[in-house]
Design a protein around this motif. Structure first.
Motif, mmCIF file in Angstrom:
data_model
loop_
_atom_site.group_PDB
_atom_site.id
_atom_site.type_symbol
_atom_site.label_atom_id
_atom_site.label_comp_id
_atom_site.label_asym_id
_atom_site.label_seq_id
_atom_site.Cartn_x
_atom_site.Cartn_y
_atom_site.Cartn_z
ATOM 1 N N ARG A 151 33.807 -24.566 14.170
ATOM 2 C CA ARG A 151 34.790 -23.579 14.634
ATOM 3 C C ARG A 151 34.409 -22.150 14.258
ATOM 4 N NH1 ARG A 151 40.746 -24.292 13.338
ATOM 5 N NH2 ARG A 151 40.741 -22.517 14.772
ATOM 6 N N LEU A 152 33.469 -21.987 13.337
ATOM 7 C CA LEU A 152 33.060 -20.631 12.982
ATOM 8 C C LEU A 152 32.459 -19.894 14.173
ATOM 9 C CD1 LEU A 152 31.569 -21.122 9.413
ATOM 10 C CD2 LEU A 152 33.723 -20.010 10.021
ATOM 11 N N SER A 153 31.973 -20.631 15.167
ATOM 12 C CA SER A 153 31.457 -19.976 16.367
ATOM 13 C C SER A 153 32.543 -19.208 17.107
ATOM 14 C CB SER A 153 30.817 -21.007 17.293
ATOM 15 O OG SER A 153 31.782 -21.924 17.786
ATOM 16 N N GLU A 154 33.806 -19.545 16.831
ATOM 17 C CA GLU A 154 34.914 -18.848 17.471
ATOM 18 C C GLU A 154 35.051 -17.401 16.986
ATOM 19 O OE1 GLU A 154 38.386 -21.151 16.603
ATOM 20 O OE2 GLU A 154 37.527 -23.026 17.356
ATOM 21 N N LEU A 155 34.347 -17.055 15.920
ATOM 22 C CA LEU A 155 34.521 -15.743 15.303
ATOM 23 C C LEU A 155 33.719 -14.633 15.975
ATOM 24 C CD1 LEU A 155 34.448 -16.669 11.502
ATOM 25 C CD2 LEU A 155 36.453 -16.064 12.873
ATOM 26 N N SER A 156 32.818 -14.970 16.902
ATOM 27 C CA SER A 156 31.962 -13.911 17.454
ATOM 28 C C SER A 156 32.762 -12.792 18.133
ATOM 29 C CB SER A 156 30.912 -14.492 18.394
ATOM 30 O OG SER A 156 31.487 -15.181 19.475
ATOM 31 N N PRO A 157 33.814 -13.082 18.931
ATOM 32 C CA PRO A 157 34.577 -11.959 19.491
ATOM 33 C C PRO A 157 35.217 -11.098 18.410
ATOM 34 C CG PRO A 157 35.067 -13.993 20.667
ATOM 35 C CD PRO A 157 34.294 -14.380 19.452
ATOM 36 N N LEU A 158 35.650 -11.731 17.330
ATOM 37 C CA LEU A 158 36.254 -10.987 16.227
ATOM 38 C C LEU A 158 35.234 -10.051 15.579
ATOM 39 C CD1 LEU A 158 38.593 -12.386 13.495
ATOM 40 C CD2 LEU A 158 36.498 -11.234 12.806
ATOM 41 N N VAL A 159 33.996 -10.513 15.435
ATOM 42 C CA VAL A 159 32.968 -9.660 14.839
ATOM 43 C C VAL A 159 32.709 -8.453 15.729
ATOM 44 C CG1 VAL A 159 30.571 -9.544 14.062
ATOM 45 C CG2 VAL A 159 31.918 -11.601 13.627
ATOM 46 N N PHE A 160 32.602 -8.664 17.035
ATOM 47 C CA PHE A 160 32.408 -7.538 17.951
ATOM 48 C C PHE A 160 33.585 -6.570 17.887
ATOM 49 C CE2 PHE A 160 29.401 -10.438 20.234
ATOM 50 C CZ PHE A 160 28.309 -9.598 20.227
ATOM 51 N N ALA A 161 34.810 -7.105 17.868
ATOM 52 C CA ALA A 161 35.993 -6.244 17.816
ATOM 53 C C ALA A 161 36.028 -5.442 16.520
ATOM 54 C CB ALA A 161 37.254 -7.086 17.956
ATOM 55 N N THR A 162 35.654 -6.071 15.416
ATOM 56 C CA THR A 162 35.650 -5.382 14.134
ATOM 57 C C THR A 162 34.577 -4.293 14.115
ATOM 58 O OG1 THR A 162 36.386 -7.435 13.080
ATOM 59 C CG2 THR A 162 35.540 -5.723 11.627
ATOM 60 N N TRP A 180 29.099 -17.634 10.560
ATOM 61 C CA TRP A 180 28.707 -17.846 9.165
ATOM 62 C C TRP A 180 28.439 -16.516 8.468
ATOM 63 C CZ3 TRP A 180 29.560 -21.942 6.422
ATOM 64 C CH2 TRP A 180 29.578 -23.223 7.009
ATOM 65 N N SER A 181 27.802 -15.587 9.153
ATOM 66 C CA SER A 181 27.518 -14.278 8.560
ATOM 67 C C SER A 181 28.802 -13.510 8.289
ATOM 68 C CB SER A 181 26.601 -13.470 9.476
ATOM 69 O OG SER A 181 25.331 -14.074 9.581
ATOM 70 N N ALA A 182 29.762 -13.623 9.199
ATOM 71 C CA ALA A 182 31.043 -12.948 9.002
ATOM 72 C C ALA A 182 31.783 -13.517 7.798
ATOM 73 C CB ALA A 182 31.899 -13.071 10.259
ATOM 74 N N LEU A 183 31.758 -14.840 7.662
ATOM 75 C CA LEU A 183 32.404 -15.459 6.502
ATOM 76 C C LEU A 183 31.711 -15.033 5.213
ATOM 77 C CD1 LEU A 183 34.316 -17.406 5.076
ATOM 78 C CD2 LEU A 183 32.723 -19.264 5.649
ATOM 79 N N ALA A 184 30.375 -15.049 5.207
ATOM 80 C CA ALA A 184 29.643 -14.642 4.006
ATOM 81 C C ALA A 184 29.970 -13.201 3.638
ATOM 82 C CB ALA A 184 28.142 -14.805 4.234
ATOM 83 N N ALA A 213 33.570 -2.707 16.772
ATOM 84 C CA ALA A 213 34.094 -1.654 17.648
ATOM 85 C C ALA A 213 35.113 -0.776 16.928
ATOM 86 C CB ALA A 213 34.729 -2.282 18.889
ATOM 87 N N ASP A 214 35.784 -1.328 15.931
ATOM 88 C CA ASP A 214 36.748 -0.555 15.143
ATOM 89 C C ASP A 214 36.080 0.281 14.062
ATOM 90 O OD1 ASP A 214 38.860 -1.496 16.609
ATOM 91 O OD2 ASP A 214 39.363 -3.112 15.218
ATOM 92 N N GLY A 215 34.750 0.221 13.997
ATOM 93 C CA GLY A 215 34.013 1.080 13.084
ATOM 94 C C GLY A 215 33.634 0.460 11.755
ATOM 95 N N ASP A 216 33.807 -0.854 11.610
ATOM 96 C CA ASP A 216 33.451 -1.507 10.353
ATOM 97 C C ASP A 216 31.930 -1.619 10.254
ATOM 98 O OD1 ASP A 216 34.862 -3.623 8.174
ATOM 99 O OD2 ASP A 216 32.762 -4.003 8.639
ATOM 100 N N PRO A 217 31.288 -0.997 9.247
ATOM 101 C CA PRO A 217 29.822 -1.008 9.186
ATOM 102 C C PRO A 217 29.231 -2.379 8.895
ATOM 103 C CG PRO A 217 30.752 0.040 7.227
ATOM 104 C CD PRO A 217 31.894 -0.180 8.168
ATOM 105 N N VAL A 218 29.945 -3.241 8.180
ATOM 106 C CA VAL A 218 29.424 -4.575 7.881
ATOM 107 C C VAL A 218 29.382 -5.418 9.147
ATOM 108 C CG1 VAL A 218 29.823 -6.689 6.567
ATOM 109 C CG2 VAL A 218 30.198 -4.461 5.489
ATOM 110 N N ALA A 219 30.458 -5.374 9.938
ATOM 111 C CA ALA A 219 30.463 -6.093 11.211
ATOM 112 C C ALA A 219 29.403 -5.535 12.144
ATOM 113 C CB ALA A 219 31.845 -6.012 11.851
#
Length: 338
Positions: free
Chosen positions: A214-225, A166-170, A227-233
């Motif tokens: 299904r938004l719970s599926e996004l947690s690996p994406l948030v970690f990966a983002t 939910w935080s990633a979507l927001a 790791a790529d240096g995105d300050p919001v993630a």
């Protein structure tokens, strides 16, 4: 293996809010069956009748995997279940399990206790679960317990895969419409659902075209983002790490464990991330509160803890035999003996 009439068998169930794991072992610590990632059996999520029906199917599949005949009885069932919270919950679950007749003797615990037992053999410690949601539980050396109410937003909870999603979507929507900083989550979050824009995903969720769970599926994406240096993630990841520390700290303070070498077990699917800054932030926060604490991320899932709780309860077996059986289970995990 076709029949085990002389073996004493233990059934372990770890029933969380999003999935259920079932295992069968014998009293000597030999793993006979493991059914992972079944549907939730939580009576709070799906109702007692549906939960028991699902549980019966999972146990039947585990018995078949173990090669048990119809006459082979399971002596003990260790059921560690989300929603086993109040005396009323326990009465409801105890009655339903007795009617089902899966085992000769039943133990019912909250699922946090399975997670704690999977990470420590000491009989006391603190566990923080970070899966689709969050919870924490602590046991002091003198047997005192502390646990969060863990009812979601209504009890002040934030964390786990669902809240990360939910935080990633927001963040994606706010970055795109100008209310927040720009972030690559604007592209990555909708793309995870085959969409191009975060507002399109918001509308699909609002119209029930996509299940919000299904938004719970996004947690690996948030970690990966992150790791790529995105300050919001990274901010989302840091917030989660701080919540884990806050939950562990609450248990440590309430049980007065700050000066002990308490085991702090970090369990749940989100904890499996390999993003080291997340683990480093948690470790530093916990050690600031309890400098002698030992942080443990179990290699085996909490259903192992459910089995071990069952073995622990076999009081007629010598302690040394139970310890040997537990060690054998740990070595065998996660490949079941066929």
């Amino acid at each position: 293996m076709t029949s085990l009439p002389d073996d004493r068998l233990v059934l372990g169930v770890d029933g969380g809010n999003s999935k259920t794991d079932v295992a069968i072992a014998n009293a000597d610590g030999r793993l006979l069956a493991l059914i992972g990632a079944g549907p939730t059996v939580s009576h709070q999520a799906v109702g007692i009748d549906e939960g028991i029906r699902r549980l019966a199917e999972l146990v039947s599949a585990a018995r078949e995997q173990a090669g048990l005949a119809a006459r082979d009885r399971i002596e003990l069932g260790s059921f560690c279940l989300a929603g086993a919270d109040t005396p009323a919950d326990l009465r409801l679950l105890r009655g339903a399990l007795a009617d089902l007749g899966l085992v000769e003797r039943t133990l019912i615990r909250n699922d946090t206790q399975a997670a704690l037992r999977s990470g420590t053999d000491r009989g006391w410690g603190v566990v923080v679960i970070c899966g689709s949601g969050v919870n924490a539980h602590g046991v002091a050396p003198d047997g005192r317990h502390a646990r969060l109410i863990a009812l979601g937003e209504v009890s002040g909870d934030w964390g786990g895969g669902t809240d990360m999603g939910w935080s990633a979507l927001a963040a994606a929507v706010r970055g795109r419409d100008g209310r927040g900083p720009r972030t690559s989550l604007e592209r990555r979050v909708p793309a995870a659902f085959g969409l191009r824009r975060p507002d399109t995903l918001s509308r699909a969720l609002y119209a029930d075209r996509i299940d919000p769970a299904r938004l719970s599926e996004l947690s690996p994406l948030v970690f990966a983002t992150a790791a790529d240096g995105d300050p919001v993630a990274r901010e989302i990841v840091d917030r989660l790490a701080d919540e884990v520390v806050a939950m562990a700290g609450a248990m440590i303070r309430r049980l007065r464990l700050a000066t002990t070498d308490v085991d702090v077990v970090l369990a749940g699917g989100v904890m499996a991330t390999t993003f080291e800054p997340f683990h480093d932030r948690i470790r530093a926060g916990i050690l600031e509160l309890a400098p002698r604490a030992r942080i443990v991320v179990p290699a085996a899932p909490p259903v192992l803890g459910a089995i071990l709780i069952g073995l622990d309860s076999m009081v007629d077996r010598p302690v040394a035999a139970r310890i040997t059986a537990a060690a054998g289970l740990r070595r065998a995990w996660p490949t079941p003996a066929r």
